[in-house]
Design an enzyme around this catalytic site. Structure first.
Site, PDB file in Angstrom:
ATOM      1  N   LEU A  11       0.840  -1.200   0.000  1.00  0.00           N
ATOM      2  CA  LEU A  11       0.000   0.000   0.000  1.00  0.00           C
ATOM      3  C   LEU A  11       0.877   1.253   0.000  1.00  0.00           C
ATOM      4  O   LEU A  11       1.697   1.442   0.895  1.00  0.00           O
ATOM      5  CB  LEU A  11      -0.927   0.013   1.222  1.00  0.00           C
ATOM      6  CG  LEU A  11      -1.799  -1.238   1.431  1.00  0.00           C
ATOM      7  CD1 LEU A  11      -2.795  -0.995   2.563  1.00  0.00           C
ATOM      8  CD2 LEU A  11      -2.519  -1.649   0.151  1.00  0.00           C
ATOM      9  N   ARG A  18       3.036  15.048   5.237  1.00  0.00           N
ATOM     10  CA  ARG A  18       3.992  15.546   6.239  1.00  0.00           C
ATOM     11  C   ARG A  18       5.439  15.570   5.759  1.00  0.00           C
ATOM     12  O   ARG A  18       6.301  16.148   6.395  1.00  0.00           O
ATOM     13  CB  ARG A  18       3.882  14.707   7.515  1.00  0.00           C
ATOM     14  CG  ARG A  18       2.749  15.171   8.411  1.00  0.00           C
ATOM     15  CD  ARG A  18       2.660  14.337   9.659  1.00  0.00           C
ATOM     16  NE  ARG A  18       2.073  13.037   9.391  1.00  0.00           N
ATOM     17  CZ  ARG A  18       2.212  11.972  10.190  1.00  0.00           C
ATOM     18  NH1 ARG A  18       2.935  12.065  11.286  1.00  0.00           N
ATOM     19  NH2 ARG A  18       1.646  10.823   9.891  1.00  0.00           N
ATOM     20  N   GLN A  78      -5.564   3.554  -6.657  1.00  0.00           N
ATOM     21  CA  GLN A  78      -6.740   3.730  -5.794  1.00  0.00           C
ATOM     22  C   GLN A  78      -7.229   5.154  -6.061  1.00  0.00           C
ATOM     23  O   GLN A  78      -6.519   6.122  -5.754  1.00  0.00           O
ATOM     24  CB  GLN A  78      -6.337   3.557  -4.326  1.00  0.00           C
ATOM     25  CG  GLN A  78      -7.504   3.648  -3.367  1.00  0.00           C
ATOM     26  CD  GLN A  78      -7.048   3.773  -1.915  1.00  0.00           C
ATOM     27  OE1 GLN A  78      -5.896   4.074  -1.630  1.00  0.00           O
ATOM     28  NE2 GLN A  78      -7.973   3.532  -0.996  1.00  0.00           N
ATOM     29  N   GLY A 144      -3.073   1.658  15.919  1.00  0.00           N
ATOM     30  CA  GLY A 144      -4.171   0.772  16.281  1.00  0.00           C
ATOM     31  C   GLY A 144      -3.689  -0.156  17.392  1.00  0.00           C
ATOM     32  O   GLY A 144      -2.530  -0.573  17.399  1.00  0.00           O
ATOM     33  N   ARG A 321      34.645   8.513  -8.121  1.00  0.00           N
ATOM     34  CA  ARG A 321      33.330   8.688  -8.751  1.00  0.00           C
ATOM     35  C   ARG A 321      32.984   7.465  -9.610  1.00  0.00           C
ATOM     36  O   ARG A 321      33.828   6.597  -9.818  1.00  0.00           O
ATOM     37  CB  ARG A 321      33.341   9.976  -9.570  1.00  0.00           C
ATOM     38  CG  ARG A 321      33.407  11.223  -8.670  1.00  0.00           C
ATOM     39  CD  ARG A 321      33.638  12.474  -9.481  1.00  0.00           C
ATOM     40  NE  ARG A 321      32.682  12.582 -10.566  1.00  0.00           N
ATOM     41  CZ  ARG A 321      32.871  13.330 -11.658  1.00  0.00           C
ATOM     42  NH1 ARG A 321      33.993  14.030 -11.795  1.00  0.00           N
ATOM     43  NH2 ARG A 321      31.963  13.379 -12.601  1.00  0.00           N
ATOM     44  N   TYR A 354      43.522  14.902 -10.836  1.00  0.00           N
ATOM     45  CA  TYR A 354      42.250  14.488 -11.430  1.00  0.00           C
ATOM     46  C   TYR A 354      42.521  13.507 -12.563  1.00  0.00           C
ATOM     47  O   TYR A 354      43.208  13.836 -13.529  1.00  0.00           O
ATOM     48  CB  TYR A 354      41.465  15.691 -11.973  1.00  0.00           C
ATOM     49  CG  TYR A 354      40.234  15.234 -12.733  1.00  0.00           C
ATOM     50  CD1 TYR A 354      39.258  14.460 -12.101  1.00  0.00           C
ATOM     51  CD2 TYR A 354      40.062  15.530 -14.088  1.00  0.00           C
ATOM     52  CE1 TYR A 354      38.147  13.999 -12.787  1.00  0.00           C
ATOM     53  CE2 TYR A 354      38.943  15.073 -14.782  1.00  0.00           C
ATOM     54  CZ  TYR A 354      37.998  14.310 -14.121  1.00  0.00           C
ATOM     55  OH  TYR A 354      36.892  13.845 -14.805  1.00  0.00           O
ATOM     56  N   ALA A 368      52.172  14.550  -8.296  1.00  0.00           N
ATOM     57  CA  ALA A 368      51.243  15.507  -7.681  1.00  0.00           C
ATOM     58  C   ALA A 368      50.759  16.537  -8.693  1.00  0.00           C
ATOM     59  O   ALA A 368      51.522  17.028  -9.512  1.00  0.00           O
ATOM     60  CB  ALA A 368      51.939  16.220  -6.529  1.00  0.00           C
TER      61      ALA A 368
HETATM   62  C1  UD1 Z   1      -2.579   2.130  10.062  1.00  0.00           C
HETATM   63  C2  UD1 Z   1      -3.403   1.070  10.789  1.00  0.00           C
HETATM   64  C3  UD1 Z   1      -3.070   1.111  12.274  1.00  0.00           C
HETATM   65  C4  UD1 Z   1      -1.590   0.886  12.468  1.00  0.00           C
HETATM   66  C5  UD1 Z   1      -0.772   1.901  11.667  1.00  0.00           C
HETATM   67  C6  UD1 Z   1       0.682   1.535  11.702  1.00  0.00           C
HETATM   68  C7  UD1 Z   1      -5.521   0.933   9.546  1.00  0.00           C
HETATM   69  C8  UD1 Z   1      -6.930   1.314   9.510  1.00  0.00           C
HETATM   70  N1  UD1 Z   1      -4.801   1.364  10.578  1.00  0.00           N
HETATM   71  O1  UD1 Z   1      -2.999   3.398  10.542  1.00  0.00           O
HETATM   72  O2  UD1 Z   1      -3.797   0.111  12.967  1.00  0.00           O
HETATM   73  O3  UD1 Z   1      -1.249   0.961  13.837  1.00  0.00           O
HETATM   74  O4  UD1 Z   1      -1.184   1.894  10.286  1.00  0.00           O
HETATM   75  O5  UD1 Z   1       1.442   2.546  11.119  1.00  0.00           O
HETATM   76  O6  UD1 Z   1      -5.049   0.236   8.653  1.00  0.00           O
HETATM   77  N2  UD1 Z   1      -3.114   3.788   2.352  1.00  0.00           N
HETATM   78  C9  UD1 Z   1      -3.595   3.668   1.066  1.00  0.00           C
HETATM   79  N3  UD1 Z   1      -4.857   4.073   0.804  1.00  0.00           N
HETATM   80  C10 UD1 Z   1      -5.686   4.569   1.742  1.00  0.00           C
HETATM   81  C11 UD1 Z   1      -5.186   4.679   3.063  1.00  0.00           C
HETATM   82  C12 UD1 Z   1      -3.913   4.273   3.341  1.00  0.00           C
HETATM   83  O7  UD1 Z   1      -2.873   3.206   0.179  1.00  0.00           O
HETATM   84  O8  UD1 Z   1      -6.825   4.896   1.420  1.00  0.00           O
HETATM   85  C13 UD1 Z   1      -1.750   3.345   2.647  1.00  0.00           C
HETATM   86  C14 UD1 Z   1      -0.821   4.471   3.059  1.00  0.00           C
HETATM   87  O9  UD1 Z   1      -0.096   4.974   1.955  1.00  0.00           O
HETATM   88  C15 UD1 Z   1       0.110   3.773   4.044  1.00  0.00           C
HETATM   89  C16 UD1 Z   1      -0.760   2.677   4.644  1.00  0.00           C
HETATM   90  O10 UD1 Z   1      -1.811   2.453   3.732  1.00  0.00           O
HETATM   91  O11 UD1 Z   1       1.202   3.164   3.386  1.00  0.00           O
HETATM   92  C17 UD1 Z   1      -1.302   3.036   6.039  1.00  0.00           C
HETATM   93  O12 UD1 Z   1      -2.136   4.163   5.950  1.00  0.00           O
HETATM   94  P1  UD1 Z   1      -2.137   5.279   7.076  1.00  0.00           P
HETATM   95  O13 UD1 Z   1      -3.113   6.299   6.683  1.00  0.00           O
HETATM   96  O14 UD1 Z   1      -0.771   5.696   7.407  1.00  0.00           O
HETATM   97  O15 UD1 Z   1      -2.745   4.455   8.300  1.00  0.00           O
HETATM   98  P2  UD1 Z   1      -2.599   4.805   9.839  1.00  0.00           P
HETATM   99  O16 UD1 Z   1      -3.686   5.755  10.219  1.00  0.00           O
HETATM  100  O17 UD1 Z   1      -1.214   5.141  10.173  1.00  0.00           O
END
Ligand code: UD1
Ligand code: MG
Length: 457
Positions: A11, A18, A78, A144, A321, A354, A368
């Site tokens: 994902l 941020r 998505q 979570g 390099r 160089y 040198a």
């Molecule tokens: C999520 C977990 C949480 C966990 C935490 C750990 C859920 C609901 N919660 O929360 O339990 O403790 O990660 O860091 O899963 N993403 C998508 N599409 C979306 C939403 C998210 O691709 O619609 C991807 C984000 O890019 C990221 C990951 O899913 O890589 C997690 O999403 P994020 O919004 O960071 O979830 P958290 O609120 O941190």
């Protein structure tokens, strides 16, 4: 037993607000490789045979970069960020006909180890239907929480925003990384996940309580917090870099290299270092560097895309390099820059030089201040220095040019034509000497050199 095949869905649709960056978050780099590349590498090392990446609209570059790393990889978009369960649904095509384990990974957790994924897969093979990687958080804010049943089994996951005070006090947290026994298990749960929660999102984490309600086997694999660190900001990126560097240093030391001050040496994800290599303090190593057994890298060197042969000595203060290749026992000393050049066995390029687009023959000595003038403002040209040649200090070699084996170049020469083997070439003007000239000048001006400067002009 043959391990069933596995699909990883990564994902990465999050905008990464941020990070305050024009670059999608997973394209930021750690030890030279993108966050996403680290995740893909861990997946492959855990014998995952298919990978799907979920990105957001306008993040085509992520898909393109990912398919360079794995040509069979599929990318899904998505359309709208409606939660982690919705993101998994976007990759439905990848898993609905797939037979094997389905792992859900996050594109922003680059420190995940393949060994931990192996443990997850081990639990699935041992009969689990759903496995979650959990960790004990120093500060659980934002994560979570894992809810256990009275037998110690995994009953569900409560997102922080939906948790009551008692749940909020729990420190056992969800890393986000989850695995399902099969696509059938995943599909059966995914369809029932709703968005009736504080964020109005479709939470993948709800799959756990649904599975537990179905009396499926739900288990947890524990990892340390550092390993599942998610990168959301530049500060977290720096923290992850620090952790990754500590790992890389530990690995090269375990393989027999000495790092005098490891915390000052920066390595890349693909750095290869042999045994009995010594790396002194303050060395930065970029991608594609190989350092062979017994080589020494002295302090304050910057090295990228270079190969350093056995017993070679580099630095202090050298810059290698891309395309620099040092053979056995070659020496490259202080304030020397080498680019796209082979330095053959036992050759020495020790000071303020160089060497670019060149070859330096075995045991040749480059004095040198020597410069290969490789660029004429339009194109790059090669310099070839034969074995055993001696290049006098402060010479300019105007490429294309060949210096024959065993030839001598007089110091301060500007060499624009090929030099035959064993010849001497020099271009400086002859030295003149006028006896008594200085004394005569002083007499005429009525001054000694001692007070000459004091009078002003
Ligand atoms: C999520 C977990 C949480 C966990 C935490 C750990 C859920 C609901 N919660 O929360 O339990 O403790 O990660 O860091 O899963 N993403 C998508 N599409 C979306 C939403 C998210 O691709 O619609 C991807 C984000 O890019 C990221 C990951 O899913 O890589 C997690 O999403 P994020 O919004 O960071 O979830 P958290 O609120 O941190
Ligand atoms: Mg997050």
């Amino acid at each position: 037993m043959i391990q069933p095949s596995a699909l990883a869905i990564v994902l990465a649709a999050g905008k990464g607000t941020r990070m305050k960056s024009d670059l999608p978050k997973v394209m930021h780099r750690l030890a030279g490789a993108t966050l996403l590349a680290h995740v893909l590498r861990a997946a492959k090392a855990a014998a995952v045979d298919r990978i799907a990446v979920v990105v957001g609209p306008g993040m085509e570059q992520v898909g393109a970069a990912a398919s360079v790393l794995d040509p069979k990889l599929q990318t899904f978009v998505q359309a709208e960020q409606r939660g982690t369960a919705d993101a998994v649904k976007a990759a439905r095509e990848a898993f609905e006909d797939f037979h094997g384990h389905v792992l859900i990974l996050y594109g922003d957790t680059p420190l995940l180890r393949p060994e931990t994924l192996d443990k997850v897969r081990g639990e699935l093979e041992a009969g689990a239907d759903l496995v979650v990687i959990g960790f004990e958080a120093e500060d659980p804010t934002g994560y979570g929480r894992l809810l256990l049943d009275d037998r110690g089994g995994l009953a569900g996951i409560r997102e922080e925003k939906d948790a009551n005070d008692q749940e909020r006090a729990l420190t056992l947290c969800n890393s986000g990384i989850m695995a399902f026994r099969s696509s059938k298990t995943l599909l059966g749960l995914l369809g029932r996940i709703g968005n009736d929660n504080a964020k109005g999102e479709f939470y993948l984490t709800d799959a756990v309580a649904l599975a537990h309600g179905d009396r499926l086997e739900t288990r947890m694999v524990l990892s340390d917090q550092e390993e599942v660190l998610g990168v959301n900001s530049r500060a977290e990126l720096a923290m992850a870099e620090g952790a990754m560097q500590r790992r890389l240093r530990a690995l090269v030391m375990a393989n027999g290299a000495t790092l005098t001050a490891p915390e000052t040496v920066f390595l890349s994800h693909d750095t290869r270092i042999g045994k009995d290599v010594v790396i002194e303090p303050h060395v930065v190593i970029g991608e594609r560097v190989v350092i062979e057994d017994g080589a020494t890298i002295r302090g304050f060197c910057h090295i990228e895309g270079a190969k350093i042969g056995p017993g070679a000595i580099v630095g202090p203060f050298a810059r290698l390099r891309p395309g620099a290749s040092l053979a056995k026992d070659a020496h490259v000393g202080n304030f020397v820059e080498i680019k796209q050049a082979e330095i053959a066995e036992g050759a020495k390029v020790n000071h303020l030089t160089y060497i670019g687009d060149a070859s330096v023959g075995a045991r040749a000595n480059v004095g040198a201040g020597t410069i290969t003038c490789n660029y004429d403002g339009f194109a790059k040209h090669r310099t070839e220095i034969g074995a055993g040649a001696f290049i006098g200090s402060n010479s300019s070699l105007i490429a294309p040019v060949k210096i024959g084996e065993g030839a001598y170049i007089g110091s301060g020469s500007v060499i624009s034509k090929d030099v035959a083997a064993d010849a001497l070439a020099l271009t400086r003007s002859p030295q003149e000497e006028r006896q008594g000239w200085a004394a005569r000048v002083r007499e005429r001006r009525g001054r000694t050199p001692k007070n000459a400067g004091n009078k002003g002009t």
